[in-house]
Design an enzyme around this catalytic site. Structure first.
Site, PDB file in Angstrom:
ATOM      1  CG  HIS A 171     -19.019  76.019  -2.175  1.00  0.00           C
ATOM      2  ND1 HIS A 171     -19.305  76.202  -3.502  1.00  0.00           N
ATOM      3  CD2 HIS A 171     -19.321  77.193  -1.566  1.00  0.00           C
ATOM      4  CE1 HIS A 171     -19.747  77.430  -3.691  1.00  0.00           C
ATOM      5  NE2 HIS A 171     -19.758  78.055  -2.535  1.00  0.00           N
ATOM      6  CE1 TYR A 194     -17.216  71.746 -10.472  1.00  0.00           C
ATOM      7  CE2 TYR A 194     -15.789  71.484 -12.386  1.00  0.00           C
ATOM      8  CZ  TYR A 194     -15.977  71.865 -11.071  1.00  0.00           C
ATOM      9  OH  TYR A 194     -14.921  72.374 -10.351  1.00  0.00           O
ATOM     10  N   PRO A 237      -7.982  72.689 -15.810  1.00  0.00           N
ATOM     11  CG  PRO A 237      -8.963  74.678 -16.508  1.00  0.00           C
ATOM     12  CD  PRO A 237      -8.053  73.593 -16.959  1.00  0.00           C
ATOM     13  CE  LYS A 288      -7.909  67.685  -6.677  1.00  0.00           C
ATOM     14  NZ  LYS A 288      -8.822  68.509  -5.915  1.00  0.00           N
ATOM     15  CE1 TYR A 312     -14.314  70.073  -8.105  1.00  0.00           C
ATOM     16  CE2 TYR A 312     -14.486  70.843  -5.837  1.00  0.00           C
ATOM     17  CZ  TYR A 312     -14.532  71.086  -7.198  1.00  0.00           C
ATOM     18  OH  TYR A 312     -14.801  72.367  -7.646  1.00  0.00           O
TER      19      TYR A 312
HETATM   20  P1  RFL Z   1       2.036  81.213 -10.935  1.00  0.00           P
HETATM   21  O1  RFL Z   1       0.789  81.664 -10.253  1.00  0.00           O
HETATM   22  O2  RFL Z   1       2.054  81.129 -12.409  1.00  0.00           O
HETATM   23  O3  RFL Z   1       3.193  82.175 -10.440  1.00  0.00           O
HETATM   24  C1  RFL Z   1       4.458  82.196 -11.049  1.00  0.00           C
HETATM   25  C2  RFL Z   1       5.072  83.545 -10.803  1.00  0.00           C
HETATM   26  O4  RFL Z   1       6.397  83.559 -11.305  1.00  0.00           O
HETATM   27  C3  RFL Z   1       6.610  84.796 -11.976  1.00  0.00           C
HETATM   28  N1  RFL Z   1       7.732  84.607 -12.915  1.00  0.00           N
HETATM   29  C4  RFL Z   1       8.976  85.093 -12.696  1.00  0.00           C
HETATM   30  N2  RFL Z   1       9.503  85.815 -11.705  1.00  0.00           N
HETATM   31  C5  RFL Z   1      10.815  86.181 -11.790  1.00  0.00           C
HETATM   32  N3  RFL Z   1      11.604  85.873 -12.844  1.00  0.00           N
HETATM   33  C6  RFL Z   1      11.108  85.131 -13.893  1.00  0.00           C
HETATM   34  N4  RFL Z   1      11.889  84.832 -14.910  1.00  0.00           N
HETATM   35  C7  RFL Z   1       9.740  84.720 -13.825  1.00  0.00           C
HETATM   36  N5  RFL Z   1       8.942  84.005 -14.669  1.00  0.00           N
HETATM   37  C8  RFL Z   1       7.729  83.950 -14.094  1.00  0.00           C
HETATM   38  C9  RFL Z   1       5.270  85.089 -12.625  1.00  0.00           C
HETATM   39  O5  RFL Z   1       5.115  86.460 -12.962  1.00  0.00           O
HETATM   40  C10 RFL Z   1       4.323  84.656 -11.522  1.00  0.00           C
HETATM   41  O6  RFL Z   1       4.028  85.704 -10.629  1.00  0.00           O
HETATM   42  O7  RFL Z   1       2.480  79.777 -10.383  1.00  0.00           O
HETATM   43  P2  RFL Z   1       2.304  79.072  -8.936  1.00  0.00           P
HETATM   44  O8  RFL Z   1       2.711  80.007  -7.838  1.00  0.00           O
HETATM   45  O9  RFL Z   1       2.936  77.755  -9.067  1.00  0.00           O
HETATM   46  O10 RFL Z   1       0.725  78.906  -8.739  1.00  0.00           O
HETATM   47  C11 RFL Z   1       0.028  77.986  -9.508  1.00  0.00           C
HETATM   48  C12 RFL Z   1      -1.366  78.520  -9.834  1.00  0.00           C
HETATM   49  O11 RFL Z   1      -1.281  79.873 -10.261  1.00  0.00           O
HETATM   50  C13 RFL Z   1      -2.008  77.685 -10.928  1.00  0.00           C
HETATM   51  O12 RFL Z   1      -1.820  76.305 -10.707  1.00  0.00           O
HETATM   52  C14 RFL Z   1      -3.510  77.875 -11.058  1.00  0.00           C
HETATM   53  O13 RFL Z   1      -3.918  79.197 -11.071  1.00  0.00           O
HETATM   54  C15 RFL Z   1      -3.909  77.177 -12.371  1.00  0.00           C
HETATM   55  N6  RFL Z   1      -5.033  77.815 -12.993  1.00  0.00           N
HETATM   56  C16 RFL Z   1      -6.243  77.501 -12.510  1.00  0.00           C
HETATM   57  N7  RFL Z   1      -6.348  76.551 -11.529  1.00  0.00           N
HETATM   58  C17 RFL Z   1      -7.539  76.254 -11.040  1.00  0.00           C
HETATM   59  O14 RFL Z   1      -7.621  75.402 -10.140  1.00  0.00           O
HETATM   60  N8  RFL Z   1      -8.678  76.898 -11.524  1.00  0.00           N
HETATM   61  C18 RFL Z   1      -8.600  77.876 -12.494  1.00  0.00           C
HETATM   62  O15 RFL Z   1      -9.596  78.445 -12.882  1.00  0.00           O
HETATM   63  C19 RFL Z   1      -7.359  78.194 -13.036  1.00  0.00           C
HETATM   64  N9  RFL Z   1      -7.236  79.155 -13.986  1.00  0.00           N
HETATM   65  C20 RFL Z   1      -4.860  78.766 -14.040  1.00  0.00           C
HETATM   66  C21 RFL Z   1      -5.989  79.457 -14.501  1.00  0.00           C
HETATM   67  C22 RFL Z   1      -3.617  79.040 -14.593  1.00  0.00           C
HETATM   68  C23 RFL Z   1      -3.459  79.963 -15.628  1.00  0.00           C
HETATM   69  N10 RFL Z   1      -2.152  80.132 -16.229  1.00  0.00           N
HETATM   70  C24 RFL Z   1      -0.961  79.761 -15.505  1.00  0.00           C
HETATM   71  C25 RFL Z   1      -1.958  80.317 -17.598  1.00  0.00           C
HETATM   72  C26 RFL Z   1      -5.847  80.425 -15.490  1.00  0.00           C
HETATM   73  C27 RFL Z   1      -4.586  80.686 -16.050  1.00  0.00           C
HETATM   74  C28 RFL Z   1      -4.498  81.780 -17.095  1.00  0.00           C
HETATM   75  C1  PHB Z   2     -12.925  78.985 -10.669  1.00  0.00           C
HETATM   76  O1  PHB Z   2     -13.733  79.421  -9.818  1.00  0.00           O
HETATM   77  O2  PHB Z   2     -12.189  79.745 -11.321  1.00  0.00           O
HETATM   78  C2  PHB Z   2     -12.861  77.525 -10.913  1.00  0.00           C
HETATM   79  C3  PHB Z   2     -13.556  76.666 -10.092  1.00  0.00           C
HETATM   80  C4  PHB Z   2     -13.499  75.302 -10.327  1.00  0.00           C
HETATM   81  C5  PHB Z   2     -12.747  74.824 -11.390  1.00  0.00           C
HETATM   82  C6  PHB Z   2     -12.040  75.683 -12.195  1.00  0.00           C
HETATM   83  C7  PHB Z   2     -12.102  77.055 -11.967  1.00  0.00           C
HETATM   84  O3  PHB Z   2     -12.722  73.488 -11.623  1.00  0.00           O
END
Ligand code: RFL
Ligand code: PHB
Length: 395
Positions: free
Chosen positions: A76, A205, A297, A301, A389
């Site tokens: 993109h 956005y 989010p 990042k 970004y």
């Molecule tokens: P993760 O992906 O949360 O992975 C952590 C892993 O650790 C496991 N775990 C354990 N394992 C063993 N023993 C324990 N005691 C444990 N406790 C936990 C969990 O099961 C899991 O598999 O962290 P990581 O790897 O640092 O990755 C970070 C990303 O996942 C996160 O920054 C992003 O996904 C944030 N985030 C979003 N970011 C975006 O840029 N766009 C989004 O749309 C977006 N949506 C989100 C999100 C984060 C969310 N969380 C954490 C609530 C939506 C959600 C629901």
């Molecule tokens: C997503 O595709 O889930 C997404 C993309 C951009 C954002 C947050 C979430 O800033």
């Protein structure tokens, strides 16, 4: 199944941070083990981020795990801002000297890393929750976990907490060893996944008096859409028709245009927090990804920061185990925190510029529109957004 009793690096958590770190260590010949509390299907299904910065893509390529990404990810070159009845496209390559982002869902990154790790190693155990970690200040750490109904221990040189924001590793650090800086935001996102073609070829956005909306995508047939909602909102208060109507209004639908609707396959409310734990290391315990910091989010990042941390950490371990130099490991926390705070700043900027806070006045709303107007009319303001970004070039 026989589980190893000792390894060099124990990695807690098989999200993107833990899996990518394991892959990078494996390629450097550094022994490690990954322990994940959930089962494989759960980890592979969890709906989260969707945007990869160029630097993250580069790391996945260097980790030799980008085969499918290179076939399926969609580059993109911009995003669209909608505000005050206007549309403005921010063109990344022009403003940044060629940088762009990629649409490739976190679920796909995780699936690719898991498949490769189960094929080539290092060991990865699902259904293996870690409940305690000890020895940060000694010459060896011990990880206590459960697997196949048995309590087990793994000793190691270092433990890396990649266990997300609610993980156990951060809590295992001695009181006073770290400081947490945080903010809770006064709104949440209602996120949906819909079997409907994306409304537009790039992300939108949208700022509106009714609150923020984001139109993203997962493929040519699947849309990922978000609406700002109050904290504590029950997804059941949002039947499908209400969601589509609200998206239409906030994204500026008119007589000639509205979203193409389709079945909604997932619906959830995501609270928003900013949080940074400093430092990201104490003795033999290190934190990476969401275990160390989270961002709201709107800046896209979270996943990219996690990839950034483990890239720095893998290089630091390669220095330690390769040439015996602990210099990069000593610098790990400071190196990462510089980038983390820039991402916190940008994420907070996107959040406050685009969302309507409870009790916000018309003055607040006009300031937001003035900020967006500035981005639309000043190449300097637009470039600042585009550089942040697509990912700042910080080491
Ligand atoms: P993760 O992906 O949360 O992975 C952590 C892993 O650790 C496991 N775990 C354990 N394992 C063993 N023993 C324990 N005691 C444990 N406790 C936990 C969990 O099961 C899991 O598999 O962290 P990581 O790897 O640092 O990755 C970070 C990303 O996942 C996160 O920054 C992003 O996904 C944030 N985030 C979003 N970011 C975006 O840029 N766009 C989004 O749309 C977006 N949506 C989100 C999100 C984060 C969310 N969380 C954490 C609530 C939506 C959600 C629901
Ligand atoms: C997503 O595709 O889930 C997404 C993309 C951009 C954002 C947050 C979430 O800033």
């Amino acid at each position: 199944m026989t589980c190893p009793r000792h390894t060099r690096v124990a990695i807690v958590g098989a999200g993107p941070a833990g899996l990518l770190l394991a892959r990078l260590l494996h390629l450097s010949g550094i022994e490690c083990v990954v322990l994940e509390s959930r089962d494989r299907a759960y980890v592979e299904r969890r709906q989260r981020a969707g945007i990869l910065e160029q630097g993250t893509v580069d790391t996945l390529r260097a980790a030799e795990v980008a085969g499918r990404l290179d076939r399926e990810a969609v580059p993109h070159d911009g995003i669209e801002l909608r505000f005050d009845g206007r549309r403005h496209r921010v063109d990344f390559p022009t403003l940044t000297g060629g940088r762009r982002v990629w649409v490739y869902a976190q679920t796909e990154v995780v699936k690719d890393l898991i498949a490769l790790q189960l094929k080539e190693g290092p060991p990865l155990y699902f259904d293996a929750p870690v409940h305690a970690v000890a020895g940060a200040d000694t010459d060896r750490c011990t990880v206590h976990y459960t697997h196949e109904g048995q309590d087990r221990t793994l000793t190691c040189d270092y433990v890396v907490g990649c266990d997300g924001h609610h993980g156990v590793v951060r809590r295992a650090l001695p009181a006073g060893a770290t400081r947490v800086h945080e903010r809770t935001w006064p709104y949440s996102w209602l996120g949906i996944l819909a079997d409907a073609p994306p409304v537009y070829e790039e992300l939108i956005y949208a700022h509106s008096e009714r609150g923020f909306a984001l139109a993203s995508m997962r493929s040519a047939r699947v849309s990922r859409l978000y609406l700002q909602v109050p904290n504590g909102e029950d997804p059941a208060a949002w039947p499908d028709g209400r969601i589509w109507d609200e998206l239409d209004r906030r994204l500026g639908a008119g007589p000639r245009w509205r979203l193409e609707r389709g079945p909604i396959s997932a619906k959830s409310v995501l609270p928003m927090r900013s949080s940074v734990t400093e430092p990201m290391r104490h003795g033999r315990i290190l934190l990476a990804g969401d275990a160390a910091h989270i961002v709201p989010p709107a800046g896209a990042k979270g996943l990219n920061l996690a990839a950034g941390d483990v890239t720095v950490l893998a290089t630091a371990f390669a220095g330690l185990y390769g040439s015996g130099s602990g210099e990069l490991l000593e610098a790990y926390s400071d190196t990462c925190l510089r980038r983390v705070w820039q991402a916190e700043r940008f994420s907070a900027f996107m959040t406050t510029t685009l969302h309507t806070a409870p009790g916000a006045s018309s003055f607040d709303a006009r300031l937001q529109v003035a900020q967006l107007d500035r981005i639309a009319t000043s190449p300097h303001a637009a470039a600042e957004l585009a550089h942040n970004y697509t990912g700042l070039a910080l080491s």
